[in-house]
Each structure stands twice: as structure tokens, then as C-alpha cells.
Design a protein around this motif. Structure first.
Motif, PDB file in Angstrom:
ATOM      1  N   UNK A  18       0.745  -1.148   0.070  1.00 51.30           N
ATOM      2  CA  UNK A  18       0.266   0.046  -0.143  1.00 51.30           C
ATOM      3  C   UNK A  18       1.462   0.891   0.358  1.00 51.30           C
ATOM      4  N   UNK A  19       1.636   1.066   0.096  1.00 51.05           N
ATOM      5  CA  UNK A  19       3.545   2.555   0.205  1.00 51.05           C
ATOM      6  C   UNK A  19       2.728   3.459   0.995  1.00 51.05           C
ATOM      7  N   UNK A  20       2.142   3.094   2.537  1.00 51.41           N
ATOM      8  CA  UNK A  20       2.050   3.916   3.415  1.00 51.41           C
ATOM      9  C   UNK A  20       2.533   3.592   5.100  1.00 51.41           C
ATOM     10  N   UNK A  21       3.642   4.780   4.493  1.00 57.61           N
ATOM     11  CA  UNK A  21       4.746   4.120   5.757  1.00 57.61           C
ATOM     12  C   UNK A  21       3.660   4.614   6.565  1.00 57.61           C
ATOM     13  N   UNK A  22       3.296   5.963   6.792  1.00 54.94           N
ATOM     14  CA  UNK A  22       3.490   6.323   7.952  1.00 54.94           C
ATOM     15  C   UNK A  22       2.407   5.384   8.307  1.00 54.94           C
ATOM     16  N   UNK A  23       1.280   5.182   8.380  1.00 55.09           N
ATOM     17  CA  UNK A  23       0.500   4.218   9.118  1.00 55.09           C
ATOM     18  C   UNK A  23       1.284   2.294   9.298  1.00 55.09           C
ATOM     19  N   UNK A  24       2.079   2.728   8.885  1.00 53.23           N
ATOM     20  CA  UNK A  24       3.032   1.237   8.901  1.00 53.23           C
ATOM     21  C   UNK A  24       4.350   1.718   9.863  1.00 53.23           C
ATOM     22  N   UNK A  25       4.500   2.388  10.330  1.00 56.17           N
ATOM     23  CA  UNK A  25       5.045   3.035  11.353  1.00 56.17           C
ATOM     24  C   UNK A  25       4.242   3.143  12.075  1.00 56.17           C
ATOM     25  N   UNK A  26       3.195   3.680  12.517  1.00 59.45           N
ATOM     26  CA  UNK A  26       2.148   3.939  13.870  1.00 59.45           C
ATOM     27  C   UNK A  26       1.838   2.287  13.711  1.00 59.45           C
ATOM     28  N   UNK A  27       1.796   1.633  12.823  1.00 56.08           N
ATOM     29  CA  UNK A  27       1.397  -0.307  13.308  1.00 56.08           C
ATOM     30  C   UNK A  27       2.831  -0.505  13.841  1.00 56.08           C
ATOM     31  N   UNK A  28       4.091  -0.235  13.825  1.00 60.62           N
ATOM     32  CA  UNK A  28       5.211  -0.880  13.816  1.00 60.62           C
ATOM     33  C   UNK A  28       5.803  -0.752  15.299  1.00 60.62           C
ATOM     34  N   UNK A  29       5.525   0.831  15.952  1.00 61.19           N
ATOM     35  CA  UNK A  29       5.416   1.686  17.210  1.00 61.19           C
ATOM     36  C   UNK A  29       4.756   1.081  18.231  1.00 61.19           C
ATOM     37  N   UNK A  30       3.120   0.683  18.191  1.00 61.40           N
ATOM     38  CA  UNK A  30       2.607  -0.379  18.725  1.00 61.40           C
ATOM     39  C   UNK A  30       2.683  -1.329  18.655  1.00 61.40           C
ATOM     40  N   UNK A  31       3.255  -1.984  18.049  1.00 54.89           N
ATOM     41  CA  UNK A  31       3.143  -3.463  18.070  1.00 54.89           C
ATOM     42  C   UNK A  31       4.361  -3.618  19.259  1.00 54.89           C
ATOM     43  N   UNK A  32       5.621  -2.877  18.551  1.00 58.91           N
ATOM     44  CA  UNK A  32       7.034  -2.907  19.416  1.00 58.91           C
ATOM     45  C   UNK A  32       6.401  -2.561  21.263  1.00 58.91           C
ATOM     46  N   UNK A  33       5.925  -1.458  21.246  1.00 59.75           N
ATOM     47  CA  UNK A  33       5.020  -0.906  22.537  1.00 59.75           C
ATOM     48  C   UNK A  33       4.677  -1.870  23.143  1.00 59.75           C
ATOM     49  N   UNK A  34       3.391  -2.789  22.158  1.00 55.90           N
ATOM     50  CA  UNK A  34       2.426  -3.675  23.601  1.00 55.90           C
ATOM     51  C   UNK A  34       3.757  -5.022  23.273  1.00 55.90           C
ATOM     52  N   UNK A  35       4.379  -4.875  23.176  1.00 52.73           N
ATOM     53  CA  UNK A  35       5.551  -6.209  23.210  1.00 52.73           C
ATOM     54  C   UNK A  35       6.450  -6.408  24.537  1.00 52.73           C
ATOM     55  N   UNK A  36       6.770  -4.659  24.440  1.00 52.87           N
ATOM     56  CA  UNK A  36       7.721  -5.097  25.463  1.00 52.87           C
ATOM     57  C   UNK A  36       7.071  -4.589  26.882  1.00 52.87           C
ATOM     58  N   UNK A  37       6.464  -4.337  26.680  1.00 56.22           N
ATOM     59  CA  UNK A  37       4.639  -4.315  28.306  1.00 56.22           C
ATOM     60  C   UNK A  37       4.752  -5.659  28.728  1.00 56.22           C
ATOM     61  N   UNK A  38       4.317  -6.440  27.041  1.00 52.50           N
ATOM     62  CA  UNK A  38       4.034  -8.241  28.017  1.00 52.50           C
ATOM     63  C   UNK A  38       5.064  -8.399  28.033  1.00 52.50           C
ATOM     64  N   UNK A  39       6.037  -8.247  27.541  1.00 53.50           N
ATOM     65  CA  UNK A  39       7.821  -9.445  28.140  1.00 53.50           C
ATOM     66  C   UNK A  39       8.492  -8.417  29.523  1.00 53.50           C
ATOM     67  N   UNK A  40       8.233  -7.193  29.989  1.00 56.52           N
ATOM     68  CA  UNK A  40       8.409  -7.079  31.128  1.00 56.52           C
ATOM     69  C   UNK A  40       7.877  -7.625  32.191  1.00 56.52           C
ATOM     70  N   UNK A  41       6.203  -7.429  31.422  1.00 62.18           N
ATOM     71  CA  UNK A  41       5.772  -8.281  33.120  1.00 62.18           C
ATOM     72  C   UNK A  41       5.573  -9.810  32.931  1.00 62.18           C
ATOM     73  N   UNK A  42       6.090 -10.764  32.105  1.00 62.12           N
ATOM     74  CA  UNK A  42       6.789 -11.647  32.296  1.00 62.12           C
ATOM     75  C   UNK A  42       7.737 -11.857  32.305  1.00 62.12           C
ATOM     76  N   UNK A  43       8.763 -10.993  32.021  1.00 66.27           N
ATOM     77  CA  UNK A  43      10.773 -11.192  32.752  1.00 66.27           C
ATOM     78  C   UNK A  43       9.962 -11.142  34.648  1.00 66.27           C
ATOM     79  N   UNK A  44       9.171 -10.007  34.474  1.00 62.25           N
ATOM     80  CA  UNK A  44       9.105 -10.221  36.437  1.00 62.25           C
ATOM     81  C   UNK A  44       9.215 -11.092  37.226  1.00 62.25           C
ATOM     82  N   UNK A  45       7.581 -11.973  36.238  1.00 65.10           N
ATOM     83  CA  UNK A  45       7.319 -12.866  37.015  1.00 65.10           C
ATOM     84  C   UNK A  45       8.294 -13.933  37.040  1.00 65.10           C
TER      85      UNK A  45
END
Length: 320
Positions: free
Chosen positions: A284-311
Motif C-alpha cells: 500500500x506504500x503508506x509509510x506513515x500508518x505502517x510506522x505507527x503500527x510498528x510502534x504500537x506493536x513494539x510498545x505492546x511487546x515490551x509491556x507484555x515481555x516486561x510483565x512476563x520477565x518480572x514473573x
């Protein structure tokens, strides 16, 4: 005379105090110098890691705040958080997010159950155990592209796939797996690939458990099931948690199996977040929305991984 002695005593105490402060300051400086001397060899690796991970992420953040479509010459304008609002209103994005959760949880759970079963079998002594262990480990050593091609062509093909041949023995009609059940097809390939990894972790936990505890359970008259439930399973908890965490981190980024087996279809029925980001950016060549999706995925992964690592760290800190 008494005043003079008191004054000399105070001066002596003051001098001792100053000397202690000087020694402490010198020790602190030596400790700091020693710390930097030990960290210095790691600085090039730290700088390289920052350059190849953090700088691209900062650039991605910048792109996510702009409306940039490569097909529009008048694009590349600053829009703030509008891209983030648009992707959360996008039903396809929500569907891809749901597929990511289903594929990740389904693969990790099934692979862990099968891996535990095979690990229990391999923990026993029998003739040819080394050959069986090597054969069970082999799927994890195959490249994901080769594994996906194998499942798409040899296993799930509607005309000559082995799965359809096997169910045909029971009188079941052939099924076009990748078209009718795309998510299930992807899960089959992923579980086949990740079961050996879970098996190795659980097998390491089984071989690390104290033998005297198992012998004590047998002397007390505990059967196999009670021994496994109350003795072995608590011992395996740390290994299972580690396998779930590592498996989830890798499986959530699955791309090869989806691209080669279903191409995200039919439509976007089997697309997960990495594949949908690929579609938005390179189709789709939509760099702006693809970048926003990537940021959301990275943040969600970091939150889940941090919670799991603490456990996990909490379970390792707990004394048995």
C-alpha cells in the motif's frame, strides 16, 4: 592542663575522621575506576546496539507522525497522532491483532503440551533414545521458509497432501486447508516447528530435578500422577515459564509461514500484525500508518515481555 589534653584529644579525633573520609573517598574513586575499566570493553557493543536498534526506532517514531504515501507526490506532511487514531479505527488492524494473539497463544500452548509429553518420554531410558531425540529435534533446525513450503506443498495440499491422504483412510473428504482453515494451517506448521524447542527446555528441567525427592515420593506411596503433579510440575514451572516467554516473543513476529502458506488470505483472514504492516508499507506504500503500527506493536511487546520477565525473575528468586 585539662583543657589542653581535651584539645589534643579533639584534634586527634578530627584527624582520624579526616583520614577515614580521605580513605573512603580514595576507595570510592578506585571502585569507580575499576567499574569503568570493566565496562570499557563492552562500550563498543553497547554503542553498536544503540545505533542498530534505537536510532531506527526513533526514525520510525518520526515517520509515524507524518502522512507519507509513496504514491502521492504531495505527501509527507506532519499530522501528529492522526495515524495512531486511524489504525485503531481500522477493523483490519484489529483483526490482524486478534490473529496475532490467537496464533501466538495457540502455538505456544500446543507446543508446550506436546513438548512436555515428548520430554517425559525421552526422560526414560529405552533402546534408540538418541536416534528418537535427534529426529524430534530436527524440525526446529529447519529454516522457517523450508518448513512452511513443506507444509504447504507436501502436507496440506488439497490434491496430494499427506494430511488429506491420512484422513481419507477414515472416509473423510479432502479439505483445502489453507483456504478453508488458514489460521489452523499456520498453527500446524508453527507447532511442528516449536515443539522441539519446548521439549528441550522441559527435558532439561526433568533431568535437573533431585532424584532423592522422587525416591522419597515413591517410598511414601505416591503414584506416577501424584508425583508428577506435586513434585515434578512445580520443579518444571521455571522452565515452562521461560519457554512460554521465549516462544511468545518469537511466534508473535511470525511472517514466513503466513507469507508462503496463505499470503494473509483469504483476504486478510490469516494476516497477523507483522504481515499486515508489510502489506501497508510495501503493497500500500503508506509509510506513515505502517510506522505507527510498528510502534504500537513494539510498545505492546515490551509491556507484555516486561510483565512476563518480572514473573519469571520472581519465581527464580523464590527459595524452594
Amino acid at each position: 592542663m585539662t583543657a589542653t589534653l581535651v584539645g589534643k584529644h579533639n584534634l586527634k579525633q578530627h584527624g582520624l575522621k579526616q583520614q577515614r573520609l580521605t580513605d573512603q573517598s580514595g576507595n570510592s574513586r578506585r571502585s569507580a575506576t575499576e567499574g569503568w575499566r570493566r565496562r570499557a570493553p563492552l562500550l563498543p557493543a553497547l554503542i553498536f546496539t544503540v545505533l542498530v536498534t534505537q536510532l531506527p526506532f526513533v526514525v520510525t517514531l518520526w515517520y509515524s507522525l507524518r502522512s507519507w504515501n509513496l504514491l502521492r507526490t504531495d505527501g509527507d506532511i506532519f499530522v501528529g497522532l492522526r495515524n495512531y487514531a486511524d489504525i485503531f479505527l481500522d477493523s483490519t488492524f484489529r483483526g490482524a491483532a486478534l490473529n496475532s494473539v490467537v496464533i501466538t497463544l495457540g502455538c505456544v500452548f500446543a507446543a508446550m503440551v506436546l513438548g512436555t509429553f515428548f520430554a517425559i518420554l525421552l526422560d526414560r531410558s529405552f533402546k534408540g533414545r538418541g536416534v528418537v531425540r535427534t529426529m524430534l529435534i530436527t524440525p526446529f533446525l529447519i529454516m522457517p521458509v523450508a518448513g512452511a513450503t513443506l507444509w504447504s506443498v507436501s502436507m496440506l495440499n488439497p490434491s496430494f497432501g499427506l494430511v488429506n491422504w491420512f484422513i481419507g483412510l477414515a472416509g473423510i473428504a479432502p479439505v483445502d486447508w489453507t483456504s478453508s482453515y488458514p489460521v489452523v494451517s499456520i498453527l500446524m506448521a508453527l507447532v511442528w516447528q516449536w515443539t522441539p524447542f519446548m521439549m528441550l527446555l522441559v527435558l532439561a528441567g526433568l533431568q535437573a530435578q533431585p532424584k532423592d525427592v522422587l525416591e522419597a515420593a515413591q517410598i511414601d506411596g505416591a503414584g506416577w500422577w501424584k508425583t508428577f503433579t506435586f513434585v515434578t510440575l512445580p520443579q518444571l514451572r521455571r522452565y515452562i515459564e521461560l519457554g512460554v516467554l521465549l516462544g511468545a516473543i518469537y511466534v508473535v513476529n511470525t511472517f514466513d509461514q503466513i507469507y508462503l502458506m496463505t499470503a494473509g488470505g483469504p483476504g486478510t483472514a490469516s494476516a497477523n500484525l507483522p504481515f499486515y504492516i508489510y502489506q501497508r508499507a510495501f503493497l500500500g506504500f503508506d509509510i506513515g500508518q505502517a510506522a505507527a503500527m510498528g510502534v504500537v506493536v513494539v510498545i505492546a511487546t515490551i509491556v507484555v515481555a516486561t510483565f512476563a520477565l518480572r514473573l519469571i525473575f520472581r519465581s527464580f528468586d523464590t527459595k524452594d
